[in-house]
Design a protein around this motif. Structure first.
Motif, PDB file in Angstrom:
ATOM      1  N   LEU A 118      80.213 -55.767  -1.302  1.00 15.49           N
ATOM      2  CA  LEU A 118      79.860 -54.598  -0.290  1.00 15.49           C
ATOM      3  C   LEU A 118      79.158 -53.547  -0.837  1.00 15.49           C
ATOM      4  O   LEU A 118      78.679 -52.880  -0.129  1.00 15.49           O
ATOM      5  CB  LEU A 118      81.371 -54.021   0.211  1.00 15.49           C
ATOM      6  N   GLY A 119      78.808 -53.591  -2.106  1.00 16.87           N
ATOM      7  CA  GLY A 119      77.619 -52.608  -2.775  1.00 16.87           C
ATOM      8  C   GLY A 119      76.486 -52.923  -2.475  1.00 16.87           C
ATOM      9  O   GLY A 119      75.891 -54.160  -2.505  1.00 16.87           O
ATOM     10  N   GLY A 120      75.664 -52.013  -2.180  1.00 18.30           N
ATOM     11  CA  GLY A 120      74.089 -52.194  -2.020  1.00 18.30           C
ATOM     12  C   GLY A 120      73.706 -53.002  -0.628  1.00 18.30           C
ATOM     13  O   GLY A 120      72.780 -53.661  -0.761  1.00 18.30           O
ATOM     14  N   LYS A 121      74.575 -52.385   0.378  1.00 16.63           N
ATOM     15  CA  LYS A 121      74.519 -53.131   1.692  1.00 16.63           C
ATOM     16  C   LYS A 121      74.325 -52.026   2.901  1.00 16.63           C
ATOM     17  O   LYS A 121      74.546 -50.894   2.651  1.00 16.63           O
ATOM     18  CB  LYS A 121      75.619 -53.911   1.756  1.00 16.63           C
ATOM     19  N   ILE A 122      73.918 -52.763   4.017  1.00 12.01           N
ATOM     20  CA  ILE A 122      74.483 -52.073   5.271  1.00 12.01           C
ATOM     21  C   ILE A 122      75.334 -52.898   5.754  1.00 12.01           C
ATOM     22  O   ILE A 122      75.038 -54.079   5.860  1.00 12.01           O
ATOM     23  CB  ILE A 122      72.991 -51.780   6.081  1.00 12.01           C
ATOM     24  N   GLY A 139      75.972 -47.312   5.274  1.00 13.00           N
ATOM     25  CA  GLY A 139      75.184 -47.427   4.246  1.00 13.00           C
ATOM     26  C   GLY A 139      75.892 -47.380   2.868  1.00 13.00           C
ATOM     27  O   GLY A 139      76.622 -46.380   2.768  1.00 13.00           O
ATOM     28  N   THR A 140      75.736 -48.418   2.102  1.00 14.24           N
ATOM     29  CA  THR A 140      76.456 -48.371   0.785  1.00 14.24           C
ATOM     30  C   THR A 140      75.773 -48.553  -0.278  1.00 14.24           C
ATOM     31  O   THR A 140      74.499 -48.703  -0.191  1.00 14.24           O
ATOM     32  CB  THR A 140      77.430 -49.553   0.440  1.00 14.24           C
ATOM     33  N   GLY A 141      76.010 -48.105  -1.759  1.00  8.28           N
ATOM     34  CA  GLY A 141      75.250 -47.769  -2.931  1.00  8.28           C
ATOM     35  C   GLY A 141      75.705 -49.082  -3.721  1.00  8.28           C
ATOM     36  O   GLY A 141      76.813 -49.658  -3.409  1.00  8.28           O
ATOM     37  N   GLU A 142      75.106 -49.416  -4.737  1.00 10.19           N
ATOM     38  CA  GLU A 142      75.404 -50.444  -5.847  1.00 10.19           C
ATOM     39  C   GLU A 142      76.282 -49.909  -6.988  1.00 10.19           C
ATOM     40  O   GLU A 142      76.460 -50.615  -7.833  1.00 10.19           O
ATOM     41  CB  GLU A 142      74.435 -51.336  -6.059  1.00 10.19           C
ATOM     42  N   SER A 143      76.729 -48.624  -6.647  1.00  9.59           N
ATOM     43  CA  SER A 143      77.494 -47.875  -7.907  1.00  9.59           C
ATOM     44  C   SER A 143      76.751 -47.932  -9.164  1.00  9.59           C
ATOM     45  O   SER A 143      77.654 -47.944 -10.225  1.00  9.59           O
ATOM     46  CB  SER A 143      78.621 -48.265  -7.658  1.00  9.59           C
ATOM     47  N   GLY A 144      75.711 -47.962  -9.122  1.00 13.20           N
ATOM     48  CA  GLY A 144      75.236 -48.303 -10.551  1.00 13.20           C
ATOM     49  C   GLY A 144      75.036 -49.581 -11.356  1.00 13.20           C
ATOM     50  O   GLY A 144      74.552 -49.909 -12.559  1.00 13.20           O
ATOM     51  N   ARG A 145      75.624 -50.572 -10.509  1.00 12.93           N
ATOM     52  CA  ARG A 145      75.656 -52.164 -10.938  1.00 12.93           C
ATOM     53  C   ARG A 145      74.819 -52.752 -10.108  1.00 12.93           C
ATOM     54  O   ARG A 145      75.085 -53.602  -9.058  1.00 12.93           O
ATOM     55  CB  ARG A 145      77.209 -52.671 -10.786  1.00 12.93           C
ATOM     56  N   ARG A 146      73.559 -52.780 -10.584  1.00 13.90           N
ATOM     57  CA  ARG A 146      72.329 -53.112  -9.996  1.00 13.90           C
ATOM     58  C   ARG A 146      72.552 -54.672  -9.264  1.00 13.90           C
ATOM     59  O   ARG A 146      72.035 -55.148  -8.063  1.00 13.90           O
ATOM     60  CB  ARG A 146      71.192 -53.516 -10.899  1.00 13.90           C
ATOM     61  N   LEU A 158      75.080 -56.137  -7.990  1.00 15.68           N
ATOM     62  CA  LEU A 158      75.743 -56.154  -6.888  1.00 15.68           C
ATOM     63  C   LEU A 158      74.855 -56.389  -5.557  1.00 15.68           C
ATOM     64  O   LEU A 158      75.311 -56.836  -4.433  1.00 15.68           O
ATOM     65  CB  LEU A 158      76.716 -54.734  -6.620  1.00 15.68           C
ATOM     66  N   ALA A 159      73.697 -55.581  -5.740  1.00 13.70           N
ATOM     67  CA  ALA A 159      72.909 -55.414  -4.405  1.00 13.70           C
ATOM     68  C   ALA A 159      72.486 -57.131  -3.926  1.00 13.70           C
ATOM     69  O   ALA A 159      72.557 -57.165  -2.591  1.00 13.70           O
ATOM     70  CB  ALA A 159      71.632 -54.536  -4.773  1.00 13.70           C
ATOM     71  N   GLN A 160      72.467 -57.963  -4.863  1.00 18.51           N
ATOM     72  CA  GLN A 160      72.033 -59.363  -4.391  1.00 18.51           C
ATOM     73  C   GLN A 160      73.116 -59.920  -4.046  1.00 18.51           C
ATOM     74  O   GLN A 160      72.751 -61.300  -3.493  1.00 18.51           O
ATOM     75  CB  GLN A 160      70.953 -59.760  -5.497  1.00 18.51           C
TER      76      GLN A 160
END
Length: 393
Positions: free
Chosen positions: A218-222, A202-209, A211-213
């Protein structure tokens, strides 16, 4: 970005996929603090999305459960984050801020430091995070770890040699996967091997919204990969480790008895989420937080105001997902009927042990629960951190 390794075997290529998903700020506060409404418009601190009663082939657990604290297994832990029970007894615990792995004797509470993981660069919510045992641990004695380095978040594996002196039992880390965006916040960090033998992260989008979409980020993903760090066979996007996207900060992964994946996810101002993860599913962030009427996005099976949860680890036991809450300082019980909540979530231990980070199945009706009374900026709060043994129903 991905460290190339040997080709996966035909047995792994034949492994079956199946379901999950879930993220609010890891720190002690979130920008909005909750106060939004449920999908139906009624003000509520928690919304389960439970369907009306109906026939199902799956046995559903009781709507209400119980939690009994059996004992304190160990205390005096330093910024504990990941937990990996060993097959022959003992619990491995990662320290986010110290970058060390400690073995805890689950009978006596004795702590033995295996060693320090080189390359860890702790700051904010980053550091040495999730750990997991190799599917072949009995023969290879490999420990996998997700950590924040000076440049990124990455996954490594290390040999655990218990015959060496304490402090020298952890081998040098071999990087199998790198390039996951890092930040002061939203580094994700939970890793687990699924029933298919693949490694999920499980990853986060590191505060850069944005990236998730972005399916190329690789940020904001499984992520789903082989034990060697290659994109897993039959992933939804060709030659990509991305399994699902549109996540804000995933820190909980667990599978049910039918190998369906569930994940917890931090929201921002309104809704934290528990999701059932579908391969290739888009979970909406930053365009949707909590439930949405937009058919492009997968809706959570349960959602909470961020004051009540801020969820990190989850575990599955006998038809129930158990979810640890950081800011909410409570343990949530979510009974399931398939991939839906069968009743409203129920809270336990509210405020009793402070922030709760990690929960793991301990066999039978038992759970291991790890507290996290160091805030997201590395400043100690009152009390020390511990591992508890729980009896749950």
């Amino acid at each position: 970005m991905i460290v190339q390794r040997r080709a996966v075997t035909a047995a792994l290529a034949a492994a079956a996929l199946l379901l999950a998903a879930g993220c609010s700020s890891d720190g002690g506060s979130s920008p909005g603090g909750g106060g939004s409404t449920t999908a139906g418009g009624a003000s509520s601190g928690v919304s389960s999305g439970a369907s009306p009663s109906g026939r199902t082939a799956e046995r559903t657990p009781p709507a209400k459960g119980t939690v009994k604290v059996v004992r304190t297994v160990a205390e005096g832990l330093k910024s504990p984050w990941g937990l990996a029970p060993l097959p022959d007894g003992g619990l491995l615990v990662s320290s986010r801020d110290d970058g060390t792995v400690v073995r805890v004797d689950e009978k006596t509470g004795r702590k033995t430091e295996l060693g320090k993981v080189s390359g860890v660069s702790p700051a904010g919510e980053g550091g040495l995070l999730g750990i997991a045992l190799s599917p072949d641990y009995a023969s290879d004695h490999m420990i996998y770890a997700y950590f924040t380095s000076a440049s990124d978040n990455r996954i490594v594996r290390m040999l655990y040699d218990e015959h060496k002196p304490a402090g020298e039992q952890l081998g040098a880390p071999d990087t199998i996967f790198k390039g996951i965006p890092k930040g002061y916040i939203h580094n994700g960090g939970r890793i687990a091997f699924g029933p298919d033998g693949m490694l999920y992260a499980g990853t986060g989008e590191s505060g850069r919204r944005g990236l998730a979409q972005d399916k190329k980020s690789l940020g904001g993903k499984i992520l789903r990969m082989t034990p060697e760090g290659e994109p897993a066979p039959s992933n939804p996007f060709p030659d990509s480790p991305v399994y699902s996207y549109g996540h804000r900060n995933v820190q909980g992964l667990a599978w049910d008895g039918k190998e369906r994946l569930f994940a917890s996810e931090f929201g921002q101002d309104t809704w934290d989420e528990l999701n059932a993860v579908k391969p290739g599913g888009n979970y909406g962030w930053p365009d949707a937080e909590g439930r949405s009427d937009d058919s492009r996005y997968q809706n959570p099976i349960a959602q909470w105001h961020t004051d009540d949860a801020s969820p990190s680890g989850i575990a599955y036991v006998d038809g129930v997902i158990w979810m640890a809450g950081l800011k909410g300082q409570r343990l949530w019980r979510i009974p399931l009927n398939g991939t839906k909540a069968s009743a409203d979530p129920q809270a336990f231990l509210t405020g009793t042990y402070g922030r709760l980070r990690t929960v793991a199945a301990a066999g039978g009706d038992k759970l291991w629960l790890v507290t996290s009374n160091t805030d997201g900026r590395g400043k100690p709060k009152s009390g020390d951190d511990r591992i508890l043994e729980l009896e749950v129903k």
